[in-house]
Design a protein around this motif. Sequence first.
Motif, PDB file in Angstrom:
ATOM      1  N   ILE A  83       1.959  -6.509 -17.786  1.00 51.58           N
ATOM      2  CA  ILE A  83       3.255  -6.354 -17.133  1.00 51.58           C
ATOM      3  C   ILE A  83       4.160  -5.605 -18.100  1.00 51.58           C
ATOM      4  O   ILE A  83       3.846  -5.490 -19.292  1.00 51.58           O
ATOM      5  CB  ILE A  83       3.890  -7.708 -16.740  1.00 51.58           C
ATOM      6  CG1 ILE A  83       4.061  -8.613 -17.969  1.00 51.58           C
ATOM      7  CG2 ILE A  83       3.093  -8.391 -15.641  1.00 51.58           C
ATOM      8  CD1 ILE A  83       4.788  -9.924 -17.693  1.00 51.58           C
ATOM      9  N   GLY A  84       5.279  -5.112 -17.611  1.00 52.62           N
ATOM     10  CA  GLY A  84       6.258  -4.462 -18.476  1.00 52.62           C
ATOM     11  C   GLY A  84       6.919  -5.482 -19.382  1.00 52.62           C
ATOM     12  O   GLY A  84       6.910  -6.688 -19.105  1.00 52.62           O
ATOM     13  N   THR A  85       7.507  -5.025 -20.461  1.00 55.21           N
ATOM     14  CA  THR A  85       8.104  -5.937 -21.438  1.00 55.21           C
ATOM     15  C   THR A  85       9.284  -6.732 -20.888  1.00 55.21           C
ATOM     16  O   THR A  85       9.625  -7.773 -21.429  1.00 55.21           O
ATOM     17  CB  THR A  85       8.545  -5.184 -22.710  1.00 55.21           C
ATOM     18  OG1 THR A  85       9.439  -4.129 -22.338  1.00 55.21           O
ATOM     19  CG2 THR A  85       7.349  -4.629 -23.455  1.00 55.21           C
ATOM     20  N   ASP A  86       9.897  -6.269 -19.812  1.00 51.57           N
ATOM     21  CA  ASP A  86      11.009  -6.988 -19.198  1.00 51.57           C
ATOM     22  C   ASP A  86      10.621  -7.645 -17.878  1.00 51.57           C
ATOM     23  O   ASP A  86      11.471  -8.175 -17.171  1.00 51.57           O
ATOM     24  CB  ASP A  86      12.197  -6.048 -18.949  1.00 51.57           C
ATOM     25  CG  ASP A  86      12.808  -5.543 -20.236  1.00 51.57           C
ATOM     26  OD1 ASP A  86      12.790  -6.297 -21.227  1.00 51.57           O
ATOM     27  OD2 ASP A  86      13.290  -4.391 -20.255  1.00 51.57           O
ATOM     28  N   ASP A  87       9.340  -7.609 -17.539  1.00 51.33           N
ATOM     29  CA  ASP A  87       8.875  -8.133 -16.259  1.00 51.33           C
ATOM     30  C   ASP A  87       8.452  -9.590 -16.360  1.00 51.33           C
ATOM     31  O   ASP A  87       8.262 -10.131 -17.449  1.00 51.33           O
ATOM     32  CB  ASP A  87       7.707  -7.300 -15.733  1.00 51.33           C
ATOM     33  CG  ASP A  87       8.107  -5.874 -15.402  1.00 51.33           C
ATOM     34  OD1 ASP A  87       9.307  -5.624 -15.196  1.00 51.33           O
ATOM     35  OD2 ASP A  87       7.206  -5.015 -15.354  1.00 51.33           O
ATOM     36  N   VAL A  88       8.273 -10.195 -15.201  1.00 56.39           N
ATOM     37  CA  VAL A  88       7.803 -11.570 -15.073  1.00 56.39           C
ATOM     38  C   VAL A  88       6.493 -11.528 -14.292  1.00 56.39           C
ATOM     39  O   VAL A  88       6.335 -10.711 -13.374  1.00 56.39           O
ATOM     40  CB  VAL A  88       8.845 -12.425 -14.319  1.00 56.39           C
ATOM     41  CG1 VAL A  88       8.355 -13.842 -14.129  1.00 56.39           C
ATOM     42  CG2 VAL A  88      10.171 -12.414 -15.049  1.00 56.39           C
ATOM     43  N   LEU A  89       5.562 -12.402 -14.634  1.00 52.77           N
ATOM     44  CA  LEU A  89       4.274 -12.449 -13.938  1.00 52.77           C
ATOM     45  C   LEU A  89       4.461 -12.950 -12.507  1.00 52.77           C
ATOM     46  O   LEU A  89       4.857 -14.093 -12.297  1.00 52.77           O
ATOM     47  CB  LEU A  89       3.310 -13.375 -14.687  1.00 52.77           C
ATOM     48  CG  LEU A  89       1.960 -13.617 -14.023  1.00 52.77           C
ATOM     49  CD1 LEU A  89       1.166 -12.315 -13.933  1.00 52.77           C
ATOM     50  CD2 LEU A  89       1.185 -14.679 -14.785  1.00 52.77           C
ATOM     51  N   PRO A  90       4.185 -12.093 -11.511  1.00 53.33           N
ATOM     52  CA  PRO A  90       4.282 -12.551 -10.119  1.00 53.33           C
ATOM     53  C   PRO A  90       3.152 -13.547  -9.820  1.00 53.33           C
ATOM     54  O   PRO A  90       2.036 -13.397 -10.322  1.00 53.33           O
ATOM     55  CB  PRO A  90       4.093 -11.278  -9.294  1.00 53.33           C
ATOM     56  CG  PRO A  90       4.201 -10.141 -10.248  1.00 53.33           C
ATOM     57  CD  PRO A  90       3.865 -10.677 -11.602  1.00 53.33           C
TER      58      PRO A  90
END
Length: 118
Positions: A83-90
């Motif tokens: 995931i991106g560094t600012d993302d959350v795992l869906p």
Amino acid sequence: MIRSADIREWRDHDVVDSKQHRIGMLEGVYVDTSTDEPAVATVRTGVPGRRRLVFVPLDDAVVGPGYVKVSHARGQVRKAPSIGTDDVLPAEREEQIFQYYGMTYRPGAGGERRLARR
């Protein structure tokens, strides 16, 4: 294995494989919601401007001074779901991580998430 109470202390430590090859920096830990035990870590990899977080299981992880050693090879981890560094795992992507590492995925009895970030 990393104990739940110690998780936050290992953030930003090196993550290495069994041959001591550096994979990246420990960014976060996800616990198994059924046991509240550490299950998966996110590792910050890449070059500045192109960083991402890859997932690696913490089964058989060993903690040392300034590092966490995982049982999966650097090449395998670097190709893992990310995931991106600012993302959350869906929630719908949890199973993909388990499948990538050949692990069995079982959501909660009511369809709850298997992983929760600590």
